[in-house]
Design a protein around this motif. Structure first.
Motif, PDB file in Angstrom:
ATOM      1  N   ARG A 136       7.423 -65.380   7.260  1.00 23.24           N
ATOM      2  CA  ARG A 136       8.183 -66.341   8.066  1.00 23.24           C
ATOM      3  C   ARG A 136       9.672 -66.281   7.735  1.00 23.24           C
ATOM      4  N   GLU A 137      10.012 -66.144   6.458  1.00 23.38           N
ATOM      5  CA  GLU A 137      11.413 -66.114   6.054  1.00 23.38           C
ATOM      6  C   GLU A 137      12.123 -64.826   6.473  1.00 23.38           C
ATOM      7  N   ASN A 138      11.354 -63.727   6.572  1.00 25.13           N
ATOM      8  CA  ASN A 138      11.957 -62.425   6.872  1.00 25.13           C
ATOM      9  C   ASN A 138      11.640 -61.916   8.276  1.00 25.13           C
ATOM     10  N   ASN A 139      11.058 -62.783   9.103  1.00 24.78           N
ATOM     11  CA  ASN A 139      10.786 -62.431  10.497  1.00 24.78           C
ATOM     12  C   ASN A 139       9.961 -61.143  10.608  1.00 24.78           C
ATOM     13  N   ILE A 140       8.857 -61.086   9.876  1.00 29.81           N
ATOM     14  CA  ILE A 140       7.969 -59.925   9.883  1.00 29.81           C
ATOM     15  C   ILE A 140       6.975 -60.058  11.033  1.00 29.81           C
ATOM     16  N   HIS A 141       6.873 -59.022  11.856  1.00 32.92           N
ATOM     17  CA  HIS A 141       5.971 -59.068  13.006  1.00 32.92           C
ATOM     18  C   HIS A 141       4.844 -58.044  12.933  1.00 32.92           C
ATOM     19  N   ILE A 142       4.904 -57.125  11.955  1.00 31.70           N
ATOM     20  CA  ILE A 142       3.862 -56.094  11.836  1.00 31.70           C
ATOM     21  C   ILE A 142       3.250 -56.149  10.447  1.00 31.70           C
ATOM     22  N   GLY A 143       1.931 -56.168  10.395  1.00 30.73           N
ATOM     23  CA  GLY A 143       1.212 -56.160   9.126  1.00 30.73           C
ATOM     24  C   GLY A 143       0.298 -54.945   9.045  1.00 30.73           C
ATOM     25  N   ILE A 144       0.263 -54.323   7.879  1.00 34.97           N
ATOM     26  CA  ILE A 144      -0.578 -53.146   7.649  1.00 34.97           C
ATOM     27  C   ILE A 144      -1.615 -53.507   6.598  1.00 34.97           C
ATOM     28  N   ILE A 145      -2.875 -53.295   6.916  1.00 31.26           N
ATOM     29  CA  ILE A 145      -3.961 -53.670   6.014  1.00 31.26           C
ATOM     30  C   ILE A 145      -4.561 -52.423   5.377  1.00 31.26           C
ATOM     31  N   THR A 146      -4.510 -52.373   4.037  1.00 35.73           N
ATOM     32  CA  THR A 146      -5.115 -51.253   3.301  1.00 35.73           C
ATOM     33  C   THR A 146      -5.970 -51.797   2.155  1.00 35.73           C
ATOM     34  N   VAL A 147      -6.698 -52.861   2.440  1.00 37.91           N
ATOM     35  CA  VAL A 147      -7.581 -53.464   1.444  1.00 37.91           C
ATOM     36  C   VAL A 147      -9.027 -53.083   1.746  1.00 37.91           C
ATOM     37  N   PRO A 148      -9.948 -53.293   0.800  1.00 41.40           N
ATOM     38  CA  PRO A 148     -11.365 -53.021   1.056  1.00 41.40           C
ATOM     39  C   PRO A 148     -11.906 -53.878   2.199  1.00 41.40           C
ATOM     40  N   ALA A 149     -13.012 -53.427   2.782  1.00 45.68           N
ATOM     41  CA  ALA A 149     -13.609 -54.128   3.918  1.00 45.68           C
ATOM     42  C   ALA A 149     -13.926 -55.580   3.589  1.00 45.68           C
ATOM     43  N   SER A 150     -14.337 -55.854   2.360  1.00 47.58           N
ATOM     44  CA  SER A 150     -14.744 -57.204   1.982  1.00 47.58           C
ATOM     45  C   SER A 150     -13.601 -58.215   2.054  1.00 47.58           C
ATOM     46  N   SER A 151     -12.368 -57.732   1.967  1.00 46.11           N
ATOM     47  CA  SER A 151     -11.211 -58.638   1.981  1.00 46.11           C
ATOM     48  C   SER A 151     -10.424 -58.577   3.283  1.00 46.11           C
ATOM     49  N   ALA A 152     -10.746 -57.621   4.136  1.00 44.47           N
ATOM     50  CA  ALA A 152      -9.896 -57.327   5.286  1.00 44.47           C
ATOM     51  C   ALA A 152      -9.760 -58.485   6.272  1.00 44.47           C
ATOM     52  N   GLN A 153     -10.870 -59.143   6.625  1.00 48.24           N
ATOM     53  CA  GLN A 153     -10.778 -60.216   7.613  1.00 48.24           C
ATOM     54  C   GLN A 153      -9.968 -61.393   7.073  1.00 48.24           C
ATOM     55  N   GLN A 154     -10.140 -61.704   5.804  1.00 42.67           N
ATOM     56  CA  GLN A 154      -9.361 -62.783   5.209  1.00 42.67           C
ATOM     57  C   GLN A 154      -7.863 -62.475   5.254  1.00 42.67           C
ATOM     58  N   ILE A 155      -7.506 -61.232   4.931  1.00 40.43           N
ATOM     59  CA  ILE A 155      -6.092 -60.825   4.978  1.00 40.43           C
ATOM     60  C   ILE A 155      -5.593 -60.848   6.411  1.00 40.43           C
ATOM     61  N   CYS A 156      -6.425 -60.384   7.322  1.00 36.46           N
ATOM     62  CA  CYS A 156      -6.067 -60.397   8.747  1.00 36.46           C
ATOM     63  C   CYS A 156      -5.765 -61.823   9.203  1.00 36.46           C
ATOM     64  N   ASP A 157      -6.607 -62.761   8.815  1.00 38.92           N
ATOM     65  CA  ASP A 157      -6.402 -64.171   9.186  1.00 38.92           C
ATOM     66  C   ASP A 157      -5.092 -64.697   8.600  1.00 38.92           C
ATOM     67  N   GLN A 158      -4.805 -64.326   7.340  1.00 38.88           N
ATOM     68  CA  GLN A 158      -3.555 -64.759   6.710  1.00 38.88           C
ATOM     69  C   GLN A 158      -2.350 -64.205   7.457  1.00 38.88           C
ATOM     70  N   MET A 159      -2.447 -62.946   7.872  1.00 36.04           N
ATOM     71  CA  MET A 159      -1.344 -62.333   8.613  1.00 36.04           C
ATOM     72  C   MET A 159      -1.107 -63.068   9.929  1.00 36.04           C
TER      73      MET A 159
END
Length: 201
Positions: A136-159
């Motif tokens: 939010r502070e740096n106006n980021i609009h693109i996220g790249i996910i390189t985590v294991p499958a078990s964590s991916a949806q949680q990270i996706c939701d955070q993004m």
């Protein structure tokens, strides 16, 4: 003008070819592009025509004008800031790839479960808990996910909750995103399966 996904995938290939041409090359024809890249003449003319109009008879396209048009259409001339979540081997490799700048992408930071405030290739590695505030502070609009499958949806939701509008995922799992968030999933297993099958034929 809306173009097909297949055409969109070929445009960066044309752009890379044009940029690799000698500086003294002023014009290039669809025929020469097709011959070098292994495409059909008609396909190249159709693809380029969808974003730049037709080339001139016997002259073709002005190389520099065509480069500018393709970069503008693809958005490469507007730097977009991105973050990576997952600072393992793949995340580190992506952080270290300087060529992304040629495509208008600047990966400014990585996030990981470790909290040692380290750096990779000069980019800070921050705690995942800081993701939302940083985006939010740096106006980021693109996220790249390189985590294991078990964590991916949680990270996706955070993004998504952090205001990210486009996600590029390397996690081996199908992700769910809101309708207003773009998602592209790199399925390495599927690509390898396709390659292996083609080798057998």
């Amino acid at each position: 003008m809306k173009i097909s996904f297949s055409t969109l995938k070929r445009l960066p290939v044309y752009l890379r070819y044009l940029k690799d041409l000698p500086a003294e090359t002023l014009n290039v024809s669809a025929t020469s592009i097709a011959a070098e890249l292994g495409y059909g003449d008609v396909q190249v003319r159709k693809d380029l025509g969808s974003v730049s109009g037709a080339g001139r008879p016997k002259t073709g396209y002005n190389k520099n004008d065509l480069i500018f048009t393709l970069e503008n259409y693809l958005g490469y001339n507007k730097i977009k800031k991105a973050v990576i979540v997952g600072a393992g081997k793949l995340g580190e490799a992506l952080l270290g790839y300087s060529g992304f700048k040629d495509y208008g992408l600047d990966i400014v930071a990585a996030f990981d479960i470790r909290e040692d405030n380290s750096e990779i290739c000069g980019k800070p590695v921050l705690a995942v808990d800081c993701l939302g505030d940083f985006c939010r502070e740096n106006n980021i609009h693109i996220g790249i996910i390189t985590v294991p499958a078990s964590s991916a949806q949680q990270i996706c939701d955070q993004m998504c909750a952090s205001g990210i509008k486009a996600i590029w995922s390397f996690a081996p799992i199908r992700l769910k995103v809101p309708e207003n968030v773009l998602l592209h999933e790199e399925n390495m297993a599927a690509s390898l399966a396709l390659l292996s099958k083609q080798l057998q034929q």
